[in-house]
Design an enzyme around this catalytic site. Structure first.
Site, PDB file in Angstrom:
ATOM      1  N   SER A   1       3.915  -2.216 -11.994  1.00  0.00           N
ATOM      2  CA  SER A   1       2.740  -1.987 -12.839  1.00  0.00           C
ATOM      3  C   SER A   1       2.012  -3.286 -13.197  1.00  0.00           C
ATOM      4  O   SER A   1       1.502  -3.443 -14.307  1.00  0.00           O
ATOM      5  CB  SER A   1       3.119  -1.200 -14.101  1.00  0.00           C
ATOM      6  OG  SER A   1       3.635   0.073 -13.739  1.00  0.00           O
TER       7      SER A   1
ATOM      8  N   TRP B   1       0.821  -1.221   0.000  1.00  0.00           N
ATOM      9  CA  TRP B   1       0.000   0.000   0.000  1.00  0.00           C
ATOM     10  C   TRP B   1       0.852   1.268   0.000  1.00  0.00           C
ATOM     11  O   TRP B   1       0.324   2.366  -0.175  1.00  0.00           O
ATOM     12  CB  TRP B   1      -0.924   0.017   1.228  1.00  0.00           C
ATOM     13  CG  TRP B   1      -2.021  -1.005   1.213  1.00  0.00           C
ATOM     14  CD1 TRP B   1      -2.232  -1.991   0.279  1.00  0.00           C
ATOM     15  CD2 TRP B   1      -3.070  -1.153   2.181  1.00  0.00           C
ATOM     16  NE1 TRP B   1      -3.336  -2.741   0.607  1.00  0.00           N
ATOM     17  CE2 TRP B   1      -3.874  -2.237   1.780  1.00  0.00           C
ATOM     18  CE3 TRP B   1      -3.410  -0.474   3.354  1.00  0.00           C
ATOM     19  CZ2 TRP B   1      -4.992  -2.650   2.504  1.00  0.00           C
ATOM     20  CZ3 TRP B   1      -4.520  -0.891   4.083  1.00  0.00           C
ATOM     21  CH2 TRP B   1      -5.300  -1.968   3.653  1.00  0.00           C
ATOM     22  N   LYS B   2       2.154   1.117   0.267  1.00  0.00           N
ATOM     23  CA  LYS B   2       3.063   2.270   0.359  1.00  0.00           C
ATOM     24  C   LYS B   2       2.491   3.283   1.370  1.00  0.00           C
ATOM     25  O   LYS B   2       1.854   2.871   2.342  1.00  0.00           O
ATOM     26  CB  LYS B   2       3.324   2.860  -1.030  1.00  0.00           C
ATOM     27  CG  LYS B   2       3.828   1.772  -1.993  1.00  0.00           C
ATOM     28  CD  LYS B   2       4.405   2.281  -3.281  1.00  0.00           C
ATOM     29  CE  LYS B   2       4.854   1.098  -4.129  1.00  0.00           C
ATOM     30  NZ  LYS B   2       5.491   1.491  -5.393  1.00  0.00           N
TER      31      LYS B   2
ATOM     32  N   GLY C   1       1.657  -2.642  -6.246  1.00  0.00           N
ATOM     33  CA  GLY C   1       1.569  -1.309  -5.652  1.00  0.00           C
ATOM     34  C   GLY C   1       0.200  -0.698  -5.910  1.00  0.00           C
ATOM     35  O   GLY C   1      -0.790  -1.015  -5.238  1.00  0.00           O
ATOM     36  N   GLY C   2       0.125   0.181  -6.912  1.00  0.00           N
ATOM     37  CA  GLY C   2      -1.093   0.939  -7.195  1.00  0.00           C
ATOM     38  C   GLY C   2      -2.365   0.106  -7.227  1.00  0.00           C
ATOM     39  O   GLY C   2      -3.387   0.493  -6.637  1.00  0.00           O
TER      40      GLY C   2
ATOM     41  N   GLU D   1      12.260   1.979  -3.392  1.00  0.00           N
ATOM     42  CA  GLU D   1      11.997   3.328  -2.860  1.00  0.00           C
ATOM     43  C   GLU D   1      12.775   3.552  -1.565  1.00  0.00           C
ATOM     44  O   GLU D   1      13.252   4.658  -1.300  1.00  0.00           O
ATOM     45  CB  GLU D   1      10.483   3.519  -2.658  1.00  0.00           C
ATOM     46  CG  GLU D   1       9.772   3.664  -4.002  1.00  0.00           C
ATOM     47  CD  GLU D   1       8.332   3.174  -4.022  1.00  0.00           C
ATOM     48  OE1 GLU D   1       7.722   2.975  -2.961  1.00  0.00           O
ATOM     49  OE2 GLU D   1       7.814   2.970  -5.144  1.00  0.00           O
TER      50      GLU D   1
ATOM     51  N   GLU E   1      11.545  -6.411  -8.830  1.00  0.00           N
ATOM     52  CA  GLU E   1      10.804  -5.205  -9.214  1.00  0.00           C
ATOM     53  C   GLU E   1      11.707  -4.312 -10.058  1.00  0.00           C
ATOM     54  O   GLU E   1      12.511  -3.540  -9.501  1.00  0.00           O
ATOM     55  CB  GLU E   1      10.363  -4.441  -7.966  1.00  0.00           C
ATOM     56  CG  GLU E   1       9.423  -5.240  -7.084  1.00  0.00           C
ATOM     57  CD  GLU E   1       8.530  -4.332  -6.244  1.00  0.00           C
ATOM     58  OE1 GLU E   1       7.323  -4.565  -6.247  1.00  0.00           O
ATOM     59  OE2 GLU E   1       9.030  -3.380  -5.623  1.00  0.00           O
TER      60      GLU E   1
ATOM     61  N   GLY F   1       5.252   2.001 -10.751  1.00  0.00           N
ATOM     62  CA  GLY F   1       4.429   3.210 -10.747  1.00  0.00           C
ATOM     63  C   GLY F   1       4.458   3.975 -12.057  1.00  0.00           C
ATOM     64  O   GLY F   1       3.995   5.108 -12.133  1.00  0.00           O
TER      65      GLY F   1
HETATM   66  P1  13P Z   1       3.192  -0.421  -8.880  1.00  0.00           P
HETATM   67  O1  13P Z   1       2.402  -1.704  -8.929  1.00  0.00           O
HETATM   68  O2  13P Z   1       2.384   0.762  -8.458  1.00  0.00           O
HETATM   69  O3  13P Z   1       4.007  -0.226 -10.109  1.00  0.00           O
HETATM   70  O4  13P Z   1       4.255  -0.620  -7.672  1.00  0.00           O
HETATM   71  C1  13P Z   1       5.015  -1.767  -7.627  1.00  0.00           C
HETATM   72  C2  13P Z   1       5.697  -1.807  -6.322  1.00  0.00           C
HETATM   73  O5  13P Z   1       6.564  -0.998  -6.034  1.00  0.00           O
HETATM   74  C3  13P Z   1       5.270  -2.824  -5.357  1.00  0.00           C
HETATM   75  O6  13P Z   1       6.149  -2.884  -4.279  1.00  0.00           O
END
Ligand code: 13P
Length: 252
Positions: A215, A10-11, A236-237, A99, A169, A175
């Site tokens: 993604s 979920w960041k 992520g998203g 990140e 990743e 993202g």
């Molecule tokens: P996205 O799915 O938003 O590209 O993010 C991937 C991610 O960083 C999962 O840890």
């Protein structure tokens, strides 16, 4: 058989009420729609871990943190220890997300300590690796990813190593809406598995789940998860919407 895993990262998103609604929706939909051989994990902001863990308590959905500190306890203002996570009943922790490597300067050496302290506390690391676009364009992406794994994981005993989950990743796909093609994902996942086999032997390498992140969405998950060395996703998203997250989990 390797575990199939779909983990949501979920960041730094969702206030408390929304976090609880999202978790409840995922728990309810997972019970009704997702095959029991797919492990779902919700990696929430630390402040929501306890509430989400309670909502997931009597379900097959697990909860994970997005980071922990490398030391057991002490004067580290603002940090959270692996033992605090374990004390709440949290079973997983994302370690080495790109990140955190970029914005918080986490190094392979520091991640070694985080991996150790997590395992010591009975928490499964979801260990992230992945290259930048310039590294891929220079053709050094395989070596870079292998070095991340070697430096942070290859000190582990076989027994401990078998507890780790790996997430590949590619940074250029996080993202951005750009996904690695299934061929690119499979190529790297195979390379990772061969690297694990060179250290721990083929049968251990074959037992480790390697997730793809970057993604991953309901409309591309099926193709990615069909690759022989892709064992699921770190999302992520798309993990911020229960319908999308569950649809991804149904893509095997
Ligand atoms: P996205 O799915 O938003 O590209 O993010 C991937 C991610 O960083 C999962 O840890």
């Amino acid at each position: 058989m390797r575990k199939k895993i779909v983990a949501g990262n979920w960041k730094m998103n969702k206030l408390q009420a929304d976090a609880k609604s999202l978790a409840s929706e995922v728990v309810n939909m997972a019970g009704a729609e997702v095959s029991s051989d797919v492990k779902l994990i919700l990696c929430t902001p630390a402040i929501h871990l306890d509430a989400v863990n309670k909502l997931a308590e009597s379900s097959a959905v697990s909860v994970g943190a997005q980071n922990c500190h490398s030391k057991e306890s002490g004067a580290y203002t603002g940090e959270i220890s692996a033992s605090m996570l374990a004390d709440l009943g949290i079973g997983y922790v994302i370690l080495g997300h790109s990140e955190r490597r970029e914005y918080f300067h986490e190094t392979n050496a520091e991640l070694t300590e985080k991996v150790n302290i997590s395992l010591k506390n009975g928490i499964t690391p979801l260990f992230c690796c992945g290259e930048t676009l310039p590294q891929r364009e220079k053709g050094i992406h395989f070596d870079f990813v292998k070095q991340q794994l070697t430096e942070s994981l290859f000190h582990l005993s076989e027994e401990d190593f078998k507890k780790v989950v790996i997430a590949y990743e590619p940074i250029w796909a996080i993202g951005t809406g750009v996904t690695a093609s299934s061929a690119q994902a499979q190529e790297m996942h195979k390379e990772i598995r061969n690297h694990l086999a060179s250290k721990y032997g083929q049968s251990v390498a074959d037992s480790i789940s390697i997730l793809y992140g970057g993604s991953c969405k309901p409309d591309n998950a099926q193709e990615l998860f069909a690759c022989p060395d892709v064992d699921g996703g770190l999302i992520g998203g798309a993990s911020l919407k229960s319908r999308d997250f569950i649809d991804i989990a149904k893509s095997f």
